[in-house]
Design a protein around this motif. Structure first.
Motif, PDB file in Angstrom:
ATOM      1  N   LYS A   8       0.820  -1.204   0.000  1.00  0.00           N
ATOM      2  CA  LYS A   8       0.000   0.000   0.000  1.00  0.00           C
ATOM      3  C   LYS A   8       0.857   1.259   0.000  1.00  0.00           C
ATOM      4  O   LYS A   8       0.547   2.237  -0.689  1.00  0.00           O
ATOM      5  CB  LYS A   8      -0.930   0.000   1.218  1.00  0.00           C
ATOM      6  CG  LYS A   8      -2.103  -0.957   1.105  1.00  0.00           C
ATOM      7  CD  LYS A   8      -3.036  -0.813   2.299  1.00  0.00           C
ATOM      8  CE  LYS A   8      -4.268  -1.686   2.136  1.00  0.00           C
ATOM      9  NZ  LYS A   8      -5.186  -1.560   3.284  1.00  0.00           N
ATOM     10  N   ARG A   9       1.933   1.231   0.767  1.00  0.00           N
ATOM     11  CA  ARG A   9       2.843   2.386   0.802  1.00  0.00           C
ATOM     12  C   ARG A   9       3.437   2.633  -0.575  1.00  0.00           C
ATOM     13  O   ARG A   9       3.477   3.781  -1.051  1.00  0.00           O
ATOM     14  CB  ARG A   9       3.962   2.123   1.813  1.00  0.00           C
ATOM     15  CG  ARG A   9       4.973   3.268   1.952  1.00  0.00           C
ATOM     16  CD  ARG A   9       6.279   2.760   2.531  1.00  0.00           C
ATOM     17  NE  ARG A   9       6.941   1.830   1.613  1.00  0.00           N
ATOM     18  CZ  ARG A   9       7.949   1.030   1.963  1.00  0.00           C
ATOM     19  NH1 ARG A   9       8.369   1.009   3.219  1.00  0.00           N
ATOM     20  NH2 ARG A   9       8.507   0.232   1.068  1.00  0.00           N
ATOM     21  N   GLY A 217      -8.167  -3.197 -11.876  1.00  0.00           N
ATOM     22  CA  GLY A 217      -7.770  -4.260 -10.967  1.00  0.00           C
ATOM     23  C   GLY A 217      -8.105  -3.932  -9.525  1.00  0.00           C
ATOM     24  O   GLY A 217      -8.502  -4.808  -8.746  1.00  0.00           O
ATOM     25  N   GLY A 218      -7.959  -2.664  -9.166  1.00  0.00           N
ATOM     26  CA  GLY A 218      -8.272  -2.251  -7.804  1.00  0.00           C
ATOM     27  C   GLY A 218      -9.738  -2.424  -7.474  1.00  0.00           C
ATOM     28  O   GLY A 218     -10.104  -2.953  -6.418  1.00  0.00           O
ATOM     29  N   VAL A 219     -10.607  -1.994  -8.390  1.00  0.00           N
ATOM     30  CA  VAL A 219     -12.051  -2.142  -8.166  1.00  0.00           C
ATOM     31  C   VAL A 219     -12.438  -3.619  -8.228  1.00  0.00           C
ATOM     32  O   VAL A 219     -13.244  -4.101  -7.418  1.00  0.00           O
ATOM     33  CB  VAL A 219     -12.852  -1.326  -9.201  1.00  0.00           C
ATOM     34  CG1 VAL A 219     -14.350  -1.538  -9.008  1.00  0.00           C
ATOM     35  CG2 VAL A 219     -12.507   0.154  -9.096  1.00  0.00           C
ATOM     36  N   ILE A 225     -12.418 -10.210  -3.815  1.00  0.00           N
ATOM     37  CA  ILE A 225     -11.782 -10.707  -2.593  1.00  0.00           C
ATOM     38  C   ILE A 225     -11.791  -9.691  -1.456  1.00  0.00           C
ATOM     39  O   ILE A 225     -11.086  -9.857  -0.466  1.00  0.00           O
ATOM     40  CB  ILE A 225     -10.323 -11.164  -2.875  1.00  0.00           C
ATOM     41  CG1 ILE A 225      -9.501 -10.036  -3.512  1.00  0.00           C
ATOM     42  CG2 ILE A 225     -10.310 -12.396  -3.768  1.00  0.00           C
ATOM     43  CD1 ILE A 225      -8.044 -10.398  -3.749  1.00  0.00           C
ATOM     44  N   ARG A 226     -12.582  -8.626  -1.609  1.00  0.00           N
ATOM     45  CA  ARG A 226     -12.697  -7.591  -0.572  1.00  0.00           C
ATOM     46  C   ARG A 226     -11.330  -7.027  -0.181  1.00  0.00           C
ATOM     47  O   ARG A 226     -11.074  -6.728   0.972  1.00  0.00           O
ATOM     48  CB  ARG A 226     -13.416  -8.153   0.660  1.00  0.00           C
ATOM     49  CG  ARG A 226     -14.802  -8.715   0.392  1.00  0.00           C
ATOM     50  CD  ARG A 226     -15.753  -7.635  -0.091  1.00  0.00           C
ATOM     51  NE  ARG A 226     -17.112  -8.151  -0.231  1.00  0.00           N
ATOM     52  CZ  ARG A 226     -17.619  -8.607  -1.371  1.00  0.00           C
ATOM     53  NH1 ARG A 226     -16.872  -8.611  -2.474  1.00  0.00           N
ATOM     54  NH2 ARG A 226     -18.863  -9.038  -1.440  1.00  0.00           N
ATOM     55  N   ASP A 227     -10.486  -6.884  -1.169  1.00  0.00           N
ATOM     56  CA  ASP A 227      -9.132  -6.379  -0.938  1.00  0.00           C
ATOM     57  C   ASP A 227      -9.030  -4.959  -1.496  1.00  0.00           C
ATOM     58  O   ASP A 227      -9.243  -4.741  -2.691  1.00  0.00           O
ATOM     59  CB  ASP A 227      -8.113  -7.291  -1.626  1.00  0.00           C
ATOM     60  CG  ASP A 227      -6.669  -6.907  -1.313  1.00  0.00           C
ATOM     61  OD1 ASP A 227      -6.441  -5.815  -0.766  1.00  0.00           O
ATOM     62  OD2 ASP A 227      -5.766  -7.708  -1.619  1.00  0.00           O
ATOM     63  N   PHE A 228      -8.697  -3.997  -0.630  1.00  0.00           N
ATOM     64  CA  PHE A 228      -8.623  -2.593  -1.031  1.00  0.00           C
ATOM     65  C   PHE A 228      -7.182  -2.145  -1.321  1.00  0.00           C
ATOM     66  O   PHE A 228      -6.933  -0.959  -1.494  1.00  0.00           O
ATOM     67  CB  PHE A 228      -9.221  -1.707   0.069  1.00  0.00           C
ATOM     68  CG  PHE A 228     -10.717  -1.825   0.189  1.00  0.00           C
ATOM     69  CD1 PHE A 228     -11.551  -0.864  -0.358  1.00  0.00           C
ATOM     70  CD2 PHE A 228     -11.289  -2.911   0.832  1.00  0.00           C
ATOM     71  CE1 PHE A 228     -12.933  -0.975  -0.249  1.00  0.00           C
ATOM     72  CE2 PHE A 228     -12.668  -3.033   0.948  1.00  0.00           C
ATOM     73  CZ  PHE A 228     -13.491  -2.058   0.402  1.00  0.00           C
ATOM     74  N   THR A 229      -6.261  -3.091  -1.380  1.00  0.00           N
ATOM     75  CA  THR A 229      -4.848  -2.732  -1.535  1.00  0.00           C
ATOM     76  C   THR A 229      -4.578  -2.008  -2.841  1.00  0.00           C
ATOM     77  O   THR A 229      -4.008  -0.914  -2.874  1.00  0.00           O
ATOM     78  CB  THR A 229      -3.966  -3.993  -1.454  1.00  0.00           C
ATOM     79  OG1 THR A 229      -4.169  -4.643  -0.197  1.00  0.00           O
ATOM     80  CG2 THR A 229      -2.489  -3.621  -1.595  1.00  0.00           C
ATOM     81  N   LEU A 230      -4.979  -2.609  -3.957  1.00  0.00           N
ATOM     82  CA  LEU A 230      -4.601  -2.093  -5.271  1.00  0.00           C
ATOM     83  C   LEU A 230      -5.246  -0.745  -5.579  1.00  0.00           C
ATOM     84  O   LEU A 230      -4.681   0.061  -6.326  1.00  0.00           O
ATOM     85  CB  LEU A 230      -4.970  -3.118  -6.349  1.00  0.00           C
ATOM     86  CG  LEU A 230      -4.223  -3.041  -7.684  1.00  0.00           C
ATOM     87  CD1 LEU A 230      -2.721  -3.076  -7.472  1.00  0.00           C
ATOM     88  CD2 LEU A 230      -4.653  -4.201  -8.580  1.00  0.00           C
ATOM     89  N   ILE A 231      -6.404  -0.475  -4.997  1.00  0.00           N
ATOM     90  CA  ILE A 231      -7.081   0.796  -5.266  1.00  0.00           C
ATOM     91  C   ILE A 231      -6.352   1.960  -4.600  1.00  0.00           C
ATOM     92  O   ILE A 231      -6.596   3.136  -4.926  1.00  0.00           O
ATOM     93  CB  ILE A 231      -8.551   0.737  -4.792  1.00  0.00           C
ATOM     94  CG1 ILE A 231      -9.405   1.785  -5.544  1.00  0.00           C
ATOM     95  CG2 ILE A 231      -8.663   0.930  -3.296  1.00  0.00           C
ATOM     96  CD1 ILE A 231      -9.549   1.536  -7.004  1.00  0.00           C
ATOM     97  N   THR A 232      -5.428   1.649  -3.688  1.00  0.00           N
ATOM     98  CA  THR A 232      -4.669   2.690  -2.990  1.00  0.00           C
ATOM     99  C   THR A 232      -3.940   3.603  -3.965  1.00  0.00           C
ATOM    100  O   THR A 232      -3.863   4.822  -3.761  1.00  0.00           O
ATOM    101  CB  THR A 232      -3.649   2.053  -2.029  1.00  0.00           C
ATOM    102  OG1 THR A 232      -4.336   1.202  -1.112  1.00  0.00           O
ATOM    103  CG2 THR A 232      -2.875   3.121  -1.255  1.00  0.00           C
ATOM    104  N   GLY A 233      -3.419   3.023  -5.040  1.00  0.00           N
ATOM    105  CA  GLY A 233      -2.662   3.813  -6.004  1.00  0.00           C
ATOM    106  C   GLY A 233      -3.494   4.893  -6.655  1.00  0.00           C
ATOM    107  O   GLY A 233      -3.066   6.049  -6.771  1.00  0.00           O
ATOM    108  N   PHE A 234      -4.700   4.557  -7.079  1.00  0.00           N
ATOM    109  CA  PHE A 234      -5.539   5.552  -7.747  1.00  0.00           C
ATOM    110  C   PHE A 234      -6.139   6.540  -6.757  1.00  0.00           C
ATOM    111  O   PHE A 234      -6.384   7.690  -7.099  1.00  0.00           O
ATOM    112  CB  PHE A 234      -6.613   4.866  -8.594  1.00  0.00           C
ATOM    113  CG  PHE A 234      -6.152   4.630 -10.002  1.00  0.00           C
ATOM    114  CD1 PHE A 234      -6.495   5.498 -11.021  1.00  0.00           C
ATOM    115  CD2 PHE A 234      -5.322   3.561 -10.307  1.00  0.00           C
ATOM    116  CE1 PHE A 234      -6.051   5.303 -12.309  1.00  0.00           C
ATOM    117  CE2 PHE A 234      -4.870   3.352 -11.593  1.00  0.00           C
ATOM    118  CZ  PHE A 234      -5.230   4.230 -12.607  1.00  0.00           C
ATOM    119  N   ALA A 235      -6.350   6.097  -5.523  1.00  0.00           N
ATOM    120  CA  ALA A 235      -6.777   7.048  -4.492  1.00  0.00           C
ATOM    121  C   ALA A 235      -5.694   8.089  -4.276  1.00  0.00           C
ATOM    122  O   ALA A 235      -5.971   9.293  -4.120  1.00  0.00           O
ATOM    123  CB  ALA A 235      -7.075   6.309  -3.188  1.00  0.00           C
TER     124      ALA A 235
END
Length: 357
Positions: A8-9, A217-219, A225-235
């Motif tokens: 995420k970082r 991929g983030g959405v 899989i209820r994983d919010f990791t990949l959406i961190t980049g676009f946020a």
């Protein structure tokens, strides 16, 4: 848990860089609210190569070249350049074609959608809902067995062909520009210096390759899989682009009078639903496809070629939207046809895969 925090970082750092880079590129000449737009820039390249004759969108965008080369360079350095192909390339070509048609009816790719939203363009918010709806539909198929098949190891020469093509385009742009078409007005006439665009894009491509940055991929991961990791980049892209726009006075909230935008809400929603559906089924948004092509995935290179042809079709057939007035009849029919065709293909492949199991 530590690995997730680290991922995420890294995604937040990559997003921050790309968000700031978009503001910098706009400051130095790229169109407002379009510091980076993969779909728009591939469309400009199609025009420069005379694949369409829309005089306002013709230019070899160094940003596209840089993203591919950045991914290629960092993947080679880190031993992650993996030649592979054979995962339904013709279907991917079709999906790439319609992903581009959808993007040009909306007037932007998922990356530009976020950048437009960060500048206050609420039409992009309507498009975001459509994008999510398209990915939700794709997630249903993915949950039920949809797959385009596994890619197999391929010839290294084939894998380096796409980065090599981009190097050739760069050489032509710098040393033989008379072979190309250049817009003298309109969005493609607005461009940051070649060296700056290339450098920023190489770094962006490297960041995107290392972090797997992908809006679709983030959405998709949230649904599957209820994983919010990949959406961190676009946020992160949104937050830092928003800060940048506020700092330079480019934040104007509303639906009307937004740069290179239209307020036809139904078609903003449906066109980005088409982009979301195609991107999720492909396994990556337009940015991700460029990155994968750079690291040796020839199927993604075929997808990008589908996008290039989709851009040519959109402008030759009049499917691309006009700013303010939105899409014409051809654009509307193309979006509906794309949604129906891609859904039908997804149904057929899903059922075929279920039978094989």
């Amino acid at each position: 848990m530590l690995e997730i925090k680290k991922e995420k970082r890294n995604l937040a750092i990559a997003g921050a860089f790309i968000g700031i880079a978009a503001i910098v590129l706009m400051h130095f000449g790229n169109p407002v609210n379009m510091g980076f737009c993969i779909a728009c820039f591939i469309r400009d390249i199609a025009g420069a190569l005379s694949l369409h004759n829309a005089e306002t969108v013709q230019y070899i965008r160094p940003e596209i070249i840089g993203i591919v080369l950045g991914s290629f360079i960092i993947s080679v350095i880190r031993g992650e350049f993996r030649p592979r192909s054979g995962s339904s390339p013709l279907i991917r070509f079709v999906f790439g074609f319609f992903m581009m048609v959808g993007a040009l009816v909306f007037l932007g790719c998922p990356l530009r959608m976020v950048l437009r939203l960060a500048a206050g363009d609420l039409n992009a918010l309507v498009a975001l809902f459509g994008f999510i709806a398209g990915i939700a539909l794709a997630s249903y198929f993915l949950n039920n067995g949809f797959s385009l098949g596994r890619a197999a190891r391929s010839n290294s020469m084939e894998a380096v062909a796409f980065p090599a093509i981009n190097i050739v385009l760069l050489i032509i742009l710098v040393f033989f520009p008379f072979l190309l078409k250049f817009s003298e007005s309109g969005p493609a006439s607005m461009r940051a210096p070649v060296a700056l665009s290339l450098l920023v894009a190489i770094l962006s491509g490297a960041f995107a390759q290392r972090t797997r940055l992908c809006m679709a991929g983030g959405v998709r991961d949230i649904f599957l899989i209820r994983d919010f990791t990949l959406i961190t980049g676009f946020a992160s892209i949104f937050i830092f682009a928003l800060i940048g726009n506020l700092a330079v006075g480019n934040f104007h909230i509303g639906f009307a009078d937004q740069p290179i935008s239209h307020d036809k809400h139904l078609w903003n929603f449906l066109s980005m639903a088409l982009v979301g559906l195609s991107a999720a089924l492909l396994g990556g948004c337009p940015l991700r496809q460029l990155v994968l092509a750079g690291e040796g995935n020839s199927d993604s290179a075929v997808t990008v070629l589908g996008m290039l042809l989709g851009a040519a079709f959109a402008h030759n057939a009049g499917a691309a939207s006009a700013a303010v007035t939105g899409p014409g009849t051809v654009g509307k029919v193309s979006v509906i046809a794309g949604l129906v065709l891609l859904t039908a293909i997804a149904v057929f492949i899903t059922k075929s895969n279920q039978k094989e199991e």
